[in-house]
Design a protein around this motif. Structure first.
Motif, PDB file in Angstrom:
ATOM      1  N   GLY A 203      39.977  41.532  45.355  1.00  0.00           N
ATOM      2  CA  GLY A 203      39.163  40.805  44.396  1.00  0.00           C
ATOM      3  C   GLY A 203      39.994  40.257  43.248  1.00  0.00           C
ATOM      4  N   LEU A 204      40.964  41.048  42.768  1.00  0.00           N
ATOM      5  CA  LEU A 204      41.837  40.580  41.695  1.00  0.00           C
ATOM      6  C   LEU A 204      42.717  39.425  42.157  1.00  0.00           C
ATOM      7  N   VAL A 205      43.170  39.483  43.399  1.00  0.00           N
ATOM      8  CA  VAL A 205      43.963  38.372  43.960  1.00  0.00           C
ATOM      9  C   VAL A 205      43.117  37.104  43.999  1.00  0.00           C
ATOM     10  N   LEU A 206      41.857  37.227  44.450  1.00  0.00           N
ATOM     11  CA  LEU A 206      40.955  36.075  44.475  1.00  0.00           C
ATOM     12  C   LEU A 206      40.715  35.557  43.062  1.00  0.00           C
ATOM     13  N   PHE A 207      40.553  36.465  42.096  1.00  0.00           N
ATOM     14  CA  PHE A 207      40.367  36.093  40.696  1.00  0.00           C
ATOM     15  C   PHE A 207      41.566  35.274  40.211  1.00  0.00           C
ATOM     16  N   TYR A 208      42.769  35.731  40.578  1.00  0.00           N
ATOM     17  CA  TYR A 208      44.000  35.029  40.205  1.00  0.00           C
ATOM     18  C   TYR A 208      44.054  33.639  40.826  1.00  0.00           C
ATOM     19  N   LEU A 209      43.699  33.538  42.116  1.00  0.00           N
ATOM     20  CA  LEU A 209      43.737  32.241  42.795  1.00  0.00           C
ATOM     21  C   LEU A 209      42.743  31.257  42.192  1.00  0.00           C
ATOM     22  N   LEU A 210      41.570  31.747  41.831  1.00  0.00           N
ATOM     23  CA  LEU A 210      40.585  30.870  41.199  1.00  0.00           C
ATOM     24  C   LEU A 210      41.120  30.318  39.876  1.00  0.00           C
ATOM     25  N   GLN A 211      41.849  31.161  39.142  1.00  0.00           N
ATOM     26  CA  GLN A 211      42.464  30.699  37.898  1.00  0.00           C
ATOM     27  C   GLN A 211      43.567  29.684  38.164  1.00  0.00           C
ATOM     28  N   ARG A 212      44.379  29.956  39.154  1.00  0.00           N
ATOM     29  CA  ARG A 212      45.476  29.044  39.485  1.00  0.00           C
ATOM     30  C   ARG A 212      44.956  27.689  39.972  1.00  0.00           C
ATOM     31  N   LEU A 213      43.841  27.714  40.709  1.00  0.00           N
ATOM     32  CA  LEU A 213      43.263  26.478  41.249  1.00  0.00           C
ATOM     33  C   LEU A 213      42.364  25.774  40.232  1.00  0.00           C
ATOM     34  N   ARG A 214      42.291  26.330  39.025  1.00  0.00           N
ATOM     35  CA  ARG A 214      41.502  25.747  37.930  1.00  0.00           C
ATOM     36  C   ARG A 214      40.017  25.651  38.284  1.00  0.00           C
ATOM     37  N   VAL A 215      39.515  26.639  39.003  1.00  0.00           N
ATOM     38  CA  VAL A 215      38.092  26.686  39.338  1.00  0.00           C
ATOM     39  C   VAL A 215      37.324  27.147  38.106  1.00  0.00           C
ATOM     40  N   VAL A 222      31.608  35.984  37.168  1.00  0.00           N
ATOM     41  CA  VAL A 222      30.787  37.137  36.809  1.00  0.00           C
ATOM     42  C   VAL A 222      30.485  38.020  38.027  1.00  0.00           C
ATOM     43  N   PRO A 223      29.978  37.455  39.163  1.00  0.00           N
ATOM     44  CA  PRO A 223      29.756  38.314  40.343  1.00  0.00           C
ATOM     45  C   PRO A 223      31.050  38.939  40.858  1.00  0.00           C
ATOM     46  N   LEU A 224      32.140  38.149  40.837  1.00  0.00           N
ATOM     47  CA  LEU A 224      33.418  38.679  41.309  1.00  0.00           C
ATOM     48  C   LEU A 224      33.893  39.802  40.395  1.00  0.00           C
ATOM     49  N   GLY A 225      33.746  39.625  39.087  1.00  0.00           N
ATOM     50  CA  GLY A 225      34.152  40.664  38.142  1.00  0.00           C
ATOM     51  C   GLY A 225      33.371  41.954  38.322  1.00  0.00           C
ATOM     52  N   LEU A 226      32.061  41.842  38.549  1.00  0.00           N
ATOM     53  CA  LEU A 226      31.236  43.036  38.780  1.00  0.00           C
ATOM     54  C   LEU A 226      31.647  43.746  40.066  1.00  0.00           C
ATOM     55  N   ALA A 242      39.940  47.790  35.611  1.00  0.00           N
ATOM     56  CA  ALA A 242      39.527  46.494  36.151  1.00  0.00           C
ATOM     57  C   ALA A 242      39.369  45.475  35.032  1.00  0.00           C
ATOM     58  N   GLY A 243      38.813  45.907  33.896  1.00  0.00           N
ATOM     59  CA  GLY A 243      38.626  44.996  32.775  1.00  0.00           C
ATOM     60  C   GLY A 243      39.939  44.452  32.248  1.00  0.00           C
ATOM     61  N   VAL A 244      40.903  45.313  32.014  1.00  0.00           N
ATOM     62  CA  VAL A 244      42.174  44.839  31.460  1.00  0.00           C
ATOM     63  C   VAL A 244      42.929  43.996  32.478  1.00  0.00           C
ATOM     64  N   ALA A 245      42.810  44.307  33.772  1.00  0.00           N
ATOM     65  CA  ALA A 245      43.490  43.515  34.800  1.00  0.00           C
ATOM     66  C   ALA A 245      42.970  42.082  34.802  1.00  0.00           C
ATOM     67  N   MET A 246      41.650  41.924  34.709  1.00  0.00           N
ATOM     68  CA  MET A 246      41.086  40.573  34.673  1.00  0.00           C
ATOM     69  C   MET A 246      41.464  39.853  33.385  1.00  0.00           C
ATOM     70  N   GLY A 247      41.538  40.585  32.273  1.00  0.00           N
ATOM     71  CA  GLY A 247      41.953  39.979  31.018  1.00  0.00           C
ATOM     72  C   GLY A 247      43.372  39.443  31.081  1.00  0.00           C
ATOM     73  N   LEU A 248      44.260  40.185  31.746  1.00  0.00           N
ATOM     74  CA  LEU A 248      45.652  39.752  31.878  1.00  0.00           C
ATOM     75  C   LEU A 248      45.802  38.564  32.830  1.00  0.00           C
ATOM     76  N   ILE A 249      44.883  38.436  33.773  1.00  0.00           N
ATOM     77  CA  ILE A 249      44.959  37.335  34.740  1.00  0.00           C
ATOM     78  C   ILE A 249      44.465  36.027  34.139  1.00  0.00           C
ATOM     79  N   LEU A 250      43.483  36.089  33.247  1.00  0.00           N
ATOM     80  CA  LEU A 250      42.922  34.865  32.668  1.00  0.00           C
ATOM     81  C   LEU A 250      44.015  33.997  32.041  1.00  0.00           C
ATOM     82  N   ARG A 251      43.932  32.715  32.275  1.00  0.00           N
ATOM     83  CA  ARG A 251      44.933  31.765  31.792  1.00  0.00           C
ATOM     84  C   ARG A 251      44.825  31.603  30.276  1.00  0.00           C
ATOM     85  N   THR A 252      45.957  31.803  29.586  1.00  0.00           N
ATOM     86  CA  THR A 252      45.992  31.755  28.130  1.00  0.00           C
ATOM     87  C   THR A 252      46.430  30.400  27.601  1.00  0.00           C
ATOM     88  N   THR A 253      47.124  29.608  28.414  1.00  0.00           N
ATOM     89  CA  THR A 253      47.543  28.275  27.987  1.00  0.00           C
ATOM     90  C   THR A 253      46.511  27.254  28.436  1.00  0.00           C
TER      91      THR A 253
END
Length: 439
Positions: A203-215, A222-226, A242-253
């Motif tokens: 799920g975290l890998v998918l979360f990362y890919l969604l960020q990279r693909l600018r989805v 929200v469903p993925l995070g839950l 899980a919370g901190v992992a998603m926070g670190l993945i979110l794009r900051t730039t």
């Protein structure tokens, strides 16, 4: 060309000062709500209605088929605190990308200070429990600083700490949170379910890919995070990871055309929820301990709670102050001439307020039983003691702080930019921000 650096605890670059001010405003309000929740918990748990308090805290609900039939207290610790750690992860990412931790030169002092501020309290706890024949399980309890509670104390005191001192305290707390996260993940993990854990990682890998693909779109995240949170919980790793992992993945730039980055947008939406609801509700059901004479006596006679008090009050002060002083000497950093080492000492004492994360680790280290209650009481006693001592130290310097604060905020021409930045412009003041926060 000579290496020109700002003095330690000197004037912050304007964009950084604006970002710090926004972040600390929410933390301060949340800290006051947290303080109120803790007081309410203590009154309720020690009133004639204490049985009702225990009944509400221990009431179970959830989805048993998904392994999520938890008590109210458990939901607040594992569920709501995941929101708190999501915000902590975002703030850590921001510090690493554009904040004080982005370069070794600026990161050295706060990181060394924070590490010493974690190591010395743990060592003092172990020394105390070893000498008293107690359990070493709670060694991590006195390692955490509660930035919201500390800022609430500053608000109650009506101090005017300069932005650099507040920023230093915030950076210490960010590094502290990272240490707490690693400790929870490594030392408080048991009965691993590898399939569930693999699902959380996927799920975290998918979360990362969604960020990279600018989805974009909350209906993806929200469903993925839950799902990630539930899988992490069932995987045997504390769900707050899980919370901190998603926070670190979110794009900051931010990308071209974006007003704010995804991390800044999520932080803006979630931070008030974390500070105003999640953390106070956790405090409401974690801070309700017995404060009778015998219970308070046990804080100073039993090795485990005594180790927590010594670790937070003495260990934090000695660790952070000594770490900062030695790091400054080693790096030849020059202290802001408007300040003195007494100001660093005051902040070091204030960092002994270790409420939210200390209570969480206390619950993990001593699940249930009388020792758990005594350790919680010790966290409260130590935090109150640190707050009183810090109040004495910081109020003595408040005249100086008020003068520096007024100089930092004076805007005589009403153009929205403090005059001090127009008189002493730096290259950093005019550098475009890349963290997605509007200037």
């Amino acid at each position: 060309m000579a290496d020109i650096r700002s003095p330690f605890l000197g004037l912050l670059p304007l964009p950084e000062r604006q970002a710090i001010t926004r972040a600390l405003r929410t933390e301060t309000v949340g800290g006051l709500v947290l303080l109120g929740a803790a007081v309410l918990a203590l009154i309720w748990a020690n009133s004639p209605w204490s049985a009702a308090y225990a009944s509400v805290r221990d009431f179970h609900f959830g989805i048993p088929a998904l392994g999520l039939d938890l008590s109210v207290g458990h939901w607040t610790a594992d569920g709501l605190l995941a929101v708190f750690f999501l915000v902590a992860g975002i703030e850590l990412k921001r510090e690493l990308v554009v904040g004080e931790l982005r370069t070794p030169a600026t990161a050295a002092l706060p990181v060394i200070a924070a590490l010493c501020g974690m190591a010395v309290p743990a060592a003092l706890y172990l020394a105390t429990t070893t000498a008293g024949g107690g359990s070493s399980a709670g060694w991590a309890v006195p390692m955490a600083t509660d930035i919201a509670f500390a800022l609430a104390v500053l608000a109650v005191l009506s101090t005017h700490l300069p932005a650099a001192l507040r920023a230093f305290l915030l950076t210490l707390a960010v590094v502290d949170d990272l240490g707490a996260i690693l400790i929870i993940a490594v030392f408080f993990t048991s009965d691993l379910n590898l399939w569930a854990l693999a699902g959380a990682i996927a799920g975290l890998v998918l979360f990362y890919l969604l960020q990279r693909l600018r989805v974009r779109g909350w209906w993806w995240y929200v469903p993925l995070g839950l799902a990630i949170w539930a899988l992490m919980y069932n995987g045997g790793v504390h769900a707050t990871v899980a919370g901190v992992a998603m926070g670190l993945i979110l794009r900051t730039t931010r990308d071209k055309g974006e007003e704010v980055s995804p991390a800044a947008r999520v932080s803006h939406l979630v931070h008030p929820l974390s500070a105003g609801i999640a953390v106070p509700l956790f405090a409401l059901f974690a801070a309700g301990v017995n404060i009778s004479g015998p219970a308070l006596g046990a804080v100073f006679t039993s090795p485990e709670p005594l180790g927590v008090v010594i670790g937070l009050v003495v260990g934090k002060t000695v660790g952070i102050f000594a770490g900062t002083y030695l790091a400054a000497r080693f790096t030849r950093a020059q202290l802001n001439p408007d300040l003195a080492w007494a100001d660093v000492l005051g902040l070091s004492v204030l960092a002994g307020i270790g409420f939210t994360v200390a209570l969480l680790i206390g619950e993990l280290a001593f699940p249930g039983g009388q020792t758990s209650e005594h350790v919680k009481a010790a966290v409260l006693v130590a935090s109150l003691t640190a707050a009183v001592l810090a109040a004495v130290l910081l109020r003595r310097r408040n005249t100086l702080y008020r003068r520096l604060y007024e100089a930092e905020t004076l805007d005589a021409d009403h153009d929205g930019i403090p005059d001090i930045y127009q008189h002493t412009p730096t290259a950093e003041d005019t550098t475009a921000r890349t963290d997605g926060r509007p200037t």
